[in-house]
Design a protein around this motif. Structure first.
Motif, PDB file in Angstrom:
ATOM      1  N   GLU A 281       7.013   4.895   1.029  1.00 26.23           N
ATOM      2  CA  GLU A 281       6.046   5.658   1.828  1.00 26.23           C
ATOM      3  C   GLU A 281       6.639   6.954   2.373  1.00 26.23           C
ATOM      4  OE1 GLU A 281       2.857   5.043   2.256  1.00 26.23           O
ATOM      5  OE2 GLU A 281       2.941   3.207   1.065  1.00 26.23           O
ATOM      6  N   LYS A 285       6.166   8.984  -1.581  1.00 20.77           N
ATOM      7  CA  LYS A 285       4.789   9.442  -1.422  1.00 20.77           C
ATOM      8  C   LYS A 285       4.654  10.706  -0.581  1.00 20.77           C
ATOM      9  CE  LYS A 285       2.510   4.972  -2.042  1.00 20.77           C
ATOM     10  NZ  LYS A 285       1.603   3.964  -1.434  1.00 20.77           N
ATOM     11  N   THR A 322       4.666   7.685  10.341  1.00 19.16           N
ATOM     12  CA  THR A 322       4.703   6.929   9.092  1.00 19.16           C
ATOM     13  C   THR A 322       5.467   5.623   9.257  1.00 19.16           C
ATOM     14  OG1 THR A 322       4.604   8.992   7.828  1.00 19.16           O
ATOM     15  CG2 THR A 322       5.300   7.031   6.635  1.00 19.16           C
ATOM     16  N   VAL A 326       3.810   2.031   8.513  1.00 15.96           N
ATOM     17  CA  VAL A 326       4.376   1.124   7.502  1.00 15.96           C
ATOM     18  C   VAL A 326       4.651  -0.242   8.118  1.00 15.96           C
ATOM     19  CG1 VAL A 326       6.410   0.651   6.080  1.00 15.96           C
ATOM     20  CG2 VAL A 326       5.375   2.915   6.043  1.00 15.96           C
TER      21      VAL A 326
END
Length: 413
Positions: A281, A285, A322, A326
């Protein structure tokens, strides 16, 4: 041959003795481990355990630092002392034919260590230099600050290297008292192996241990990390990026029967590197960081979940969000069958690499004993991982929602 556990009785104390014979190379190695003798047990003299190890490495009073080092080098003997959070360890290794000479030097060192004002000044100067160097390493600064946040008011909050003030305040008497109180039979444990028979190894270990005082065994300690989130931001004008370190409590003690589930869960979340949730992530990404990791530390004295990443200054807030997302998703939705299969495949497939060498096998046996598990438990744990189901793993993850209570230590510009 597998490592075995036995005991050696010295002055009325039964000292644990972990041993494995291995004749493939003509070498012998030994560790004298003193439990309850790390930085957790040094009192208010922060850095004393590590400084005492450095002082012991200064050799013996008879030969001095240089003479002692020369005596070791002449026979290619490796001898060193180190101190961690929980233990103080003396390691001795040599060719089989030189091991008696190594034991003789170690005995000399323990009986009359080179504890002089000159040695103390030298070691303190080196420690202060290490502290100054670490102040310029922002990863270390952020990591130390995270522990200060998580374990505020406990010995865990101070780096085992100590502080400038604490190192300067340590006196020769403090080092002598640390050795007298901690390097004793009641705290001792021997790990030994190589090209030597069990009987010979026990006899040599007994002779060495007989020079130690009986002493008193240290106390068991355990420190809980903070449960309510807290954030500490350290501004460093010279920093070119943001260093984010995060941590949270984890409801588990050493020896917990569900630790194998934690191993699998943490591998998937962040300890496996590429392919982990955090790396996927944050790096793959979003391109927010070169790397992002998390891990679980389960020890006698503490248990906590932690992780870290470095990111551009302008991406700091997004990276932090983030991490939260996550971990929230991980706890809420668990993992997939594919993730479990991949983790299981790696953990089982890489097992032979963890027991390749004699030192790895002895280390594993020591860990099993130290954690209060039966010898050979690691193999049982692999079987538990092999048969772990997706529902069992996801139920375990949901029961550990405390990892969402993230505290932060951030070094930024």
């Amino acid at each position: 041959m597998a490592s075995t556990l036995d005991f050696i009785e010295v002055h009325g104390v039964k000292v644990p003795f972990i041993f494995e014979e291995d004749k493939r190379l003509p070498i012998v190695s030994m560790q004298v481990v003193f439990t309850h003798s790390g930085s957790i047990d040094e009192g208010k003299h922060y850095g004393l355990a590590r400084l005492s190890a450095k002082m012991l490495n200064e050799g013996s009073l008879k030969r001095g630092s240089v003479g002692f080092a020369d005596a070791l080098d002449a026979r290619a003997i490796q001898l060193s002392a180190t101190a961690g959070n929980e233990t103080f360890v003396i390691e001795l290794g040599s060719l089989k034919e030189e091991f008696d000479a190594g034991l003789s030097l170690l005995t000399e060192q323990l009986r009359e260590p080179n504890f002089t004002a000159q040695s103390l000044d030298k070691v303190k100067t080196m420690a202060l230099s290490d502290i100054a160097r670490k102040e310029a390493d922002f990863d270390t600064v952020a990591s130390d600050e995270l522990k200060a946040v998580l374990f505020e008011g406990t010995p865990m909050a101070v780096p085992n290297i100590g502080t400038k003030e604490s190192i300067k305040a340590i006196k020769l008497g403090d080092v002598e008292a640390f050795k007298k109180d901690h390097l004793v039979l009641s705290n001792a444990l021997i790990v030994m192996g190589g090209d030597i028979s069990l009987a010979d190894a026990k006899a040599k270990a007994h002779d060495l241990l007989s020079i130690l005082e009986k002493g008193k065994a240290g106390k068991e300690r355990h420190y809980e990390p903070r449960k309510t989130p807290k954030e500490s931001i350290l501004k460093r004008p010279q920093s070119e990026q943001a260093y984010l370190y995060f941590g949270a409590p984890f409801a588990m003690k050493e020896g917990d029967s569900e630790f194998y589930k934690a191993r699998v869960a943490m591998f998937i979340l962040g300890s496996s590197g590429f392919g982990s949730r955090l790396m996927e992530e944050i790096r793959v990404k979003r391109g927010l960081a070169y790397s992002a990791y998390s891990r679980l530390s389960v020890a006698k004295t503490n248990t906590y979940f932690s992780g870290y990443l470095q990111t551009k200054l302008e991406s700091e807030a997004e990276a932090k969000k983030t991490v939260v997302d996550v971990i929230d998703t991980f706890v809420r939705d668990g993992v997939t069958q594919s993730e479990l299969d991949q983790a299981r495949k790696f953990l089982l497939g890489s097992e032979p690499l963890r027991v390749e060498t004699l030192s790895q096998r002895l280390g594993r046996t020591f860990s099993e004993y130290y954690q209060g598990k039966p010898l050979g438990y690691s193999l049982q744990e692999l079987e538990l991982i092999r048969t772990l189901t997706l529902d069992e793993l996801n139920d375990f993850i949901k029961r550990h929602a405390e990892i969402k209570n993230l505290s932060y230590a951030i070094v930024t510009k």
